[in-house]
Design an enzyme around this catalytic site. Sequence first.
Site, mmCIF file in Angstrom:
data_model
loop_
_atom_site.group_PDB
_atom_site.id
_atom_site.type_symbol
_atom_site.label_atom_id
_atom_site.label_comp_id
_atom_site.label_asym_id
_atom_site.label_seq_id
_atom_site.Cartn_x
_atom_site.Cartn_y
_atom_site.Cartn_z
ATOM 1 N N ASP A 18 -6.315 -11.832 6.132
ATOM 2 C CA ASP A 18 -6.077 -11.974 4.699
ATOM 3 C C ASP A 18 -6.533 -10.698 3.990
ATOM 4 O O ASP A 18 -7.732 -10.417 3.961
ATOM 5 C CB ASP A 18 -6.889 -13.195 4.216
ATOM 6 C CG ASP A 18 -6.429 -13.697 2.874
ATOM 7 O OD1 ASP A 18 -5.733 -12.963 2.153
ATOM 8 O OD2 ASP A 18 -6.778 -14.834 2.542
ATOM 9 N N ASP A 19 -5.597 -9.916 3.483
ATOM 10 C CA ASP A 19 -5.933 -8.685 2.731
ATOM 11 C C ASP A 19 -6.385 -7.537 3.629
ATOM 12 O O ASP A 19 -7.266 -6.767 3.245
ATOM 13 C CB ASP A 19 -7.072 -8.915 1.718
ATOM 14 C CG ASP A 19 -6.685 -9.687 0.495
ATOM 15 O OD1 ASP A 19 -5.520 -10.101 0.382
ATOM 16 O OD2 ASP A 19 -7.560 -9.859 -0.370
ATOM 17 N N CYS A 77 -1.094 -12.892 -1.438
ATOM 18 C CA CYS A 77 -1.014 -13.732 -0.252
ATOM 19 C C CYS A 77 0.013 -14.855 -0.305
ATOM 20 O O CYS A 77 0.869 -14.942 0.564
ATOM 21 C CB CYS A 77 -2.375 -14.263 0.147
ATOM 22 S SG CYS A 77 -3.375 -14.867 -1.186
ATOM 23 N N ASP A 91 -1.465 -10.651 5.577
ATOM 24 C CA ASP A 91 -0.493 -11.118 4.577
ATOM 25 C C ASP A 91 -0.143 -10.064 3.542
ATOM 26 O O ASP A 91 0.934 -10.098 2.946
ATOM 27 C CB ASP A 91 -0.970 -12.421 3.909
ATOM 28 C CG ASP A 91 -2.334 -12.276 3.253
ATOM 29 O OD1 ASP A 91 -2.974 -11.206 3.378
ATOM 30 O OD2 ASP A 91 -2.773 -13.244 2.601
ATOM 31 N N ASN A 92 -1.079 -9.151 3.288
ATOM 32 C CA ASN A 92 -0.798 -8.020 2.398
ATOM 33 C C ASN A 92 -1.874 -6.977 2.657
ATOM 34 O O ASN A 92 -2.871 -7.261 3.324
ATOM 35 C CB ASN A 92 -0.776 -8.433 0.912
ATOM 36 C CG ASN A 92 -1.991 -9.213 0.467
ATOM 37 O OD1 ASN A 92 -1.918 -10.416 0.222
ATOM 38 N ND2 ASN A 92 -3.139 -8.565 0.396
#
Length: 630
Positions: A34-35, A69, A306-307
Amino acid sequence: MKFGATSLTAAALALAGEALAAASKPNIVVIMTDDQDARLGSTDVQKHVQKLMAEGMTLQNHFVTTAQCCPSRTSYLRGQAAHNTNLTHVRAPGGGWEKFTAMGQDKDYLPHWLKKAGYQTEYLGKIMNGYNMATYAPKPLGWDHTDILLNPYTYEANNVVTSINGERPVFYRGFHQTDVFRAKALARIEHLTSLDKPFYIQIAPTAPHTQSDGPVVPLERHMYSLLDAKAPRNPNFNPDDAVQANKVSWVGRLHRLNESEVGFVDWQHRSRLQALLGVDEMLEDVLALLEDKGVLDNTYVIYTSDNGFHSGTHRQIGGKGLPYIEDTTVPMVIRGPGIKAGAVSKIPSTHIDMAPTYLEIAGVRPEDYPPFFDGRSLLSEWHGKKSSDCGRNGTGAVSKEILNVEFWGSIDNAGKPDFPRGQPQNSYKTIRIVGEKQAWLFSRWCEGNATELYNTLDDPYELTNLALNPTAEHTRLMHRLNGLLLVTKSCEREVCRRPWPTLQQEAGPGASFRNLDEAMAARYDGFFAALPQVGFQECMFYQYAPNEVPFYPPAAQLGLGTQWRGSSDNYPTHDTNGTKVPGNPGRMGTAAQRHATLADVLKSARNVTNAEIGSVVECVAPNYCPGGGD
Ligand SMILES: *[C@@H]1O[C@H](CO)[C@@H](O)[C@H](O)[C@H]1NC(C)=O
Ligand SMILES: *[C@@H]1O[C@H](CO)[C@@H](O)[C@H](O)[C@H]1NC(C)=O
Ligand SMILES: *[C@@H]1O[C@H](CO)[C@@H](O)[C@H](O)[C@H]1NC(C)=O
Ligand SMILES: *[C@@H]1O[C@H](CO)[C@@H](O)[C@H](O)[C@H]1NC(C)=O
Ligand SMILES: *[C@@H]1O[C@H](CO)[C@@H](O)[C@H](O)[C@H]1NC(C)=O
Ligand SMILES: *[C@@H]1O[C@H](CO)[C@@H](O)[C@H](O)[C@H]1NC(C)=O
């Protein structure tokens, strides 16, 4: 009699053959963080990600089409751009779990398609914002097994609460979230490899995301590692006024970070790296178990996020959601059948290409793909083949150099409470050309109708905004890029994969351009200069088609994926007012817990109480509803 027996045998043989074919289909194991950035060195500290790179392929130009996300995860799971899913933000009315289900997209996404192809499908970790203590049941459709983090605990590393298959949530006392999911992932893979079926399992820890109430919390055993790590001092790190003057909208107004703020950026960067060491151990154990079970070589193992994330770049203290390279690229490493060890690919690709790729891996015939894919399968590129197929229905692999990245609504600056935090308006539409001979980033922002143009081949850190004082040549180029953006901001399916023909049709008889070079011919100057500029009427919190006119061609306004999803007008969202579970005292994830098994984790787990579940609270959102972080 004899006839009957023969046909029975034939039928039995055919069945056995099918079972064999199904059993030999490759498994797919996805670890999605995540991130996690791809451009600020985060994977350098992850030994096992490095090993995966050495044994597999690294995609150096893998992008997300929207850098936050929930919208990005939805695009990944549906194979569609955010303007077509209409999941455009993390909170209502832009997006969230309940918007996804209100539109019925949960009835037609990746796990259903893989199940149909004979796969066992499982999901662990964080799915989408808005999956919470009020909305955990019924479990997300399509998955054979779900074990998903619930808001408000999603971003609380030491306070892990999940629901298994939509059942009463369980609190895993005494363990760090990354260890809980490491143990759970291993237990599931034990189970999955005992079935006579191929499987897809997605493991999605929230590391290295910030906590809901503050900075990233790594596992205790990693808090003393990498103590000298600092955010990279790239040319776009905290630039001086002359450089920052190239930026537009709220980014252009940021003050230069002072010494204590730079100290915070470094500290947060270090905590993120430490948190990623925990995910690296998860990957280590997953790979070892797959090998131990003898299935590693028939499994695609995919490591991604996700990003992306920015740390100090363009004066931002931390976060994501901007159109720049740090936010929009993610790590993408694949190991599996047919993939050459140590391969590195610069061919651009995006998360909307992943669903079609998985279907090709699963042996689904192109005519059986869902009709709405905007992406294309990457499998032949992963196998090192150049393809000339034009990518109908998202099959084949025409190398794509045009990427559309979009955003709607607000953005947060992760981590530091006293920094100018929520920026209410961050809507923009961008087009990137990612080629070896030329590369550009062109953006149109809502606020101030501002424009940016970066030559990302000569200026990879996106410092010099050529739109501020454009030469005649840059103006001609921007007319073409605006044309491409006009088409791709509302494209569906084949138009997303190949936007030039749409423009060519409108450019009149005799027009013929298949790429940017050909479109730059002087005889098209008049056509491109006359196209309307991409823009927004008003800066809104979500995608509202009349606010984003003009569309090109005009009928595209009626598309935007609406043919393949229901309406989301005035859908309500739900949360609860339950009391919080008492968090763990001290720091979880000690060295002693490095090899904790699911049985160890379960010893101190308990069901949450009715008071902790609380009563359901509803929000019908004209503006943002509370939604538990981003
Ligand atoms: C594309 O999908 C449509 C509808 O799903 C199908 O009729 C068509 O045959 C497919 N085309 C190719 C090239 O597979
Ligand atoms: C740095 O900026 C912050 C605001 O983000 C401010 O609170 C602090 O006093 C500043 N520190 C120095 C040394 O100027
Ligand atoms: C952008 O410019 C167009 C055309 O001048 C105008 O209609 C629109 O309101 C502007 N948008 C914003 C957000 O200022
Ligand atoms: C997208 O969602 C918003 C909020 O639910 C809705 O108002 C809007 O009409 C939707 N847009 C499209 C194109 O479906
Ligand atoms: C939660 O409650 C169910 C039903 O009583 C029970 O079967 C289960 O073991 C409990 N889970 C935990 C972790 O205590
Ligand atoms: C939650 O809401 C219910 C119903 O409005 C109320 O009775 C209850 O006291 C609230 N609980 C908390 C912890 O605020």
